[in-house]
Design an enzyme around this catalytic site. Structure first.
Site, short mmCIF file in Angstrom:
data_model
loop_
_atom_site.label_atom_id
_atom_site.label_comp_id
_atom_site.label_asym_id
_atom_site.label_seq_id
_atom_site.Cartn_x
_atom_site.Cartn_y
_atom_site.Cartn_z
N ASP A 35 0.85 -1.20 0.00
CA ASP A 35 0.00 0.00 0.00
C ASP A 35 0.89 1.25 0.00
O ASP A 35 1.90 1.30 0.69
CB ASP A 35 -0.92 0.00 1.23
CG ASP A 35 -2.06 0.98 1.08
OD1 ASP A 35 -3.22 0.53 0.97
OD2 ASP A 35 -1.81 2.21 1.06
N ILE A 36 0.49 2.25 -0.79
CA ILE A 36 1.30 3.46 -0.93
C ILE A 36 1.28 4.31 0.35
O ILE A 36 2.19 5.10 0.58
CB ILE A 36 0.81 4.28 -2.15
CG1 ILE A 36 1.90 5.21 -2.66
CG2 ILE A 36 -0.46 5.06 -1.83
CD1 ILE A 36 1.60 5.81 -4.03
N ASN A 97 -13.03 -3.34 2.13
CA ASN A 97 -14.04 -2.29 2.12
C ASN A 97 -14.82 -2.37 0.81
O ASN A 97 -14.22 -2.53 -0.26
CB ASN A 97 -13.36 -0.92 2.24
CG ASN A 97 -12.63 -0.76 3.56
OD1 ASN A 97 -13.15 -1.15 4.61
ND2 ASN A 97 -11.43 -0.22 3.54
N GLU A 105 -12.29 3.37 -1.38
CA GLU A 105 -11.71 4.48 -2.14
C GLU A 105 -11.45 4.09 -3.59
O GLU A 105 -11.70 4.87 -4.51
CB GLU A 105 -10.40 4.89 -1.45
CG GLU A 105 -9.62 5.99 -2.11
CD GLU A 105 -8.21 6.13 -1.52
OE1 GLU A 105 -7.31 6.48 -2.28
OE2 GLU A 105 -8.04 5.84 -0.31
N VAL A 106 -10.92 2.89 -3.81
CA VAL A 106 -10.58 2.45 -5.16
C VAL A 106 -11.57 1.35 -5.59
O VAL A 106 -11.67 0.31 -4.93
CB VAL A 106 -9.14 1.89 -5.21
CG1 VAL A 106 -8.79 1.44 -6.62
CG2 VAL A 106 -8.13 2.93 -4.72
N HIS A 110 -10.07 -5.18 -3.47
CA HIS A 110 -8.76 -5.36 -2.86
C HIS A 110 -8.95 -5.80 -1.42
O HIS A 110 -9.83 -5.32 -0.72
CB HIS A 110 -7.90 -4.10 -2.93
CG HIS A 110 -8.61 -2.85 -2.50
ND1 HIS A 110 -9.53 -2.21 -3.29
CD2 HIS A 110 -8.53 -2.12 -1.36
CE1 HIS A 110 -9.98 -1.13 -2.66
NE2 HIS A 110 -9.40 -1.08 -1.47
N HIS A 112 -7.03 -5.78 2.10
CA HIS A 112 -5.90 -5.23 2.86
C HIS A 112 -5.38 -6.33 3.79
O HIS A 112 -6.17 -6.97 4.50
CB HIS A 112 -6.34 -4.06 3.74
CG HIS A 112 -6.90 -2.88 3.02
ND1 HIS A 112 -6.20 -1.72 2.82
CD2 HIS A 112 -8.12 -2.67 2.47
CE1 HIS A 112 -6.95 -0.84 2.19
NE2 HIS A 112 -8.13 -1.39 1.96
P1 5GP Z 1 -9.84 1.44 0.25
O1 5GP Z 1 -10.10 2.68 1.07
O2 5GP Z 1 -10.44 1.56 -1.13
O3 5GP Z 1 -10.22 0.18 0.95
O4 5GP Z 1 -8.27 1.32 0.10
C1 5GP Z 1 -7.56 1.84 -1.00
C2 5GP Z 1 -6.09 1.76 -0.67
O5 5GP Z 1 -5.35 1.97 -1.84
C3 5GP Z 1 -5.62 2.81 0.36
O6 5GP Z 1 -5.06 2.14 1.49
C4 5GP Z 1 -4.57 3.62 -0.41
O7 5GP Z 1 -3.46 4.00 0.38
C5 5GP Z 1 -4.18 2.66 -1.52
N1 5GP Z 1 -3.74 3.31 -2.74
C6 5GP Z 1 -4.34 4.33 -3.40
N2 5GP Z 1 -3.67 4.65 -4.52
C7 5GP Z 1 -2.60 3.82 -4.57
C8 5GP Z 1 -1.52 3.65 -5.50
O8 5GP Z 1 -1.41 4.34 -6.51
N3 5GP Z 1 -0.62 2.68 -5.23
C9 5GP Z 1 -0.71 1.89 -4.11
N4 5GP Z 1 0.23 0.95 -3.94
N5 5GP Z 1 -1.72 2.01 -3.23
C10 5GP Z 1 -2.65 2.95 -3.45
#
Ligand code: 5GP
Length: 125
Positions: A35-36, A97, A105-106, A110, A112
């Site tokens: 994760d970034i 999520n 968010e994405v 995915h 985690h």
């Molecule tokens: P969500 O909130 O959708 O469950 O988690 C999305 C995750 O994607 C977040 O933890 C965020 O830090 C990670 N993320 C967003 N953009 C990028 C990216 O460009 N590269 C990587 N490796 N992680 C990302």
């Protein structure tokens, strides 16, 4: 349920090689990468290579091979990083999520994988 997949989401771009990632593990149907913005000392994201928005989308429409590969890839990351309870790092948490209530968010499925410290309660409060 009509599932819609946004091909311009950030993880789709990672899968197409348009954005770099720090790969932890790759299989035929699955990619795991760091994760970034890590929320714990170990924070790995595991994504299917197929175009699935959410867990329920994946479970409903992925092939058995994709589902088995994804499940086993998560296990392989846990094994590779020695996260299994009893191993050095003493356990982990999986979070998926989904949608607005889950604050996803994405919009590409995915999981985690979080570990490296005692993570606290599952939800605040
Ligand atoms: P969500 O909130 O959708 O469950 O988690 C999305 C995750 O994607 C977040 O933890 C965020 O830090 C990670 N993320 C967003 N953009 C990028 C990216 O460009 N590269 C990587 N490796 N992680 C990302």
């Amino acid at each position: 349920m009509a599932y819609v997949y946004d091909t311009q989401n950030i993880f789709a771009k990672i899968l197409r090689g348009e954005i770099p990632n720090k790969t932890v593990l790759e299989t035929e149907h699955t990619l795991a990468f760091e994760d970034i913005a890590p929320q714990a000392p170990i924070h790995v994201l595991v994504i299917p290579k197929g175009p699935y928005q959410t867990w329920d989308h994946f479970a409903a429409q992925a092939t058995d091979a994709e589902i088995a590969d994804y499940t086993r890839a998560i296990q392989a990351v846990v094994a590779k990083l020695e996260l299994s309870p009893g191993d050095d790092k003493q356990g982990y948490r999986l979070i998926v999520n989904s949608g607005e209530a889950g604050i996803q968010e994405v919009p590409h499925l995915h999981t985690h994988i979080l570990s490296g410290k005692v993570l606290g309660r599952m939800l605040p409060g």
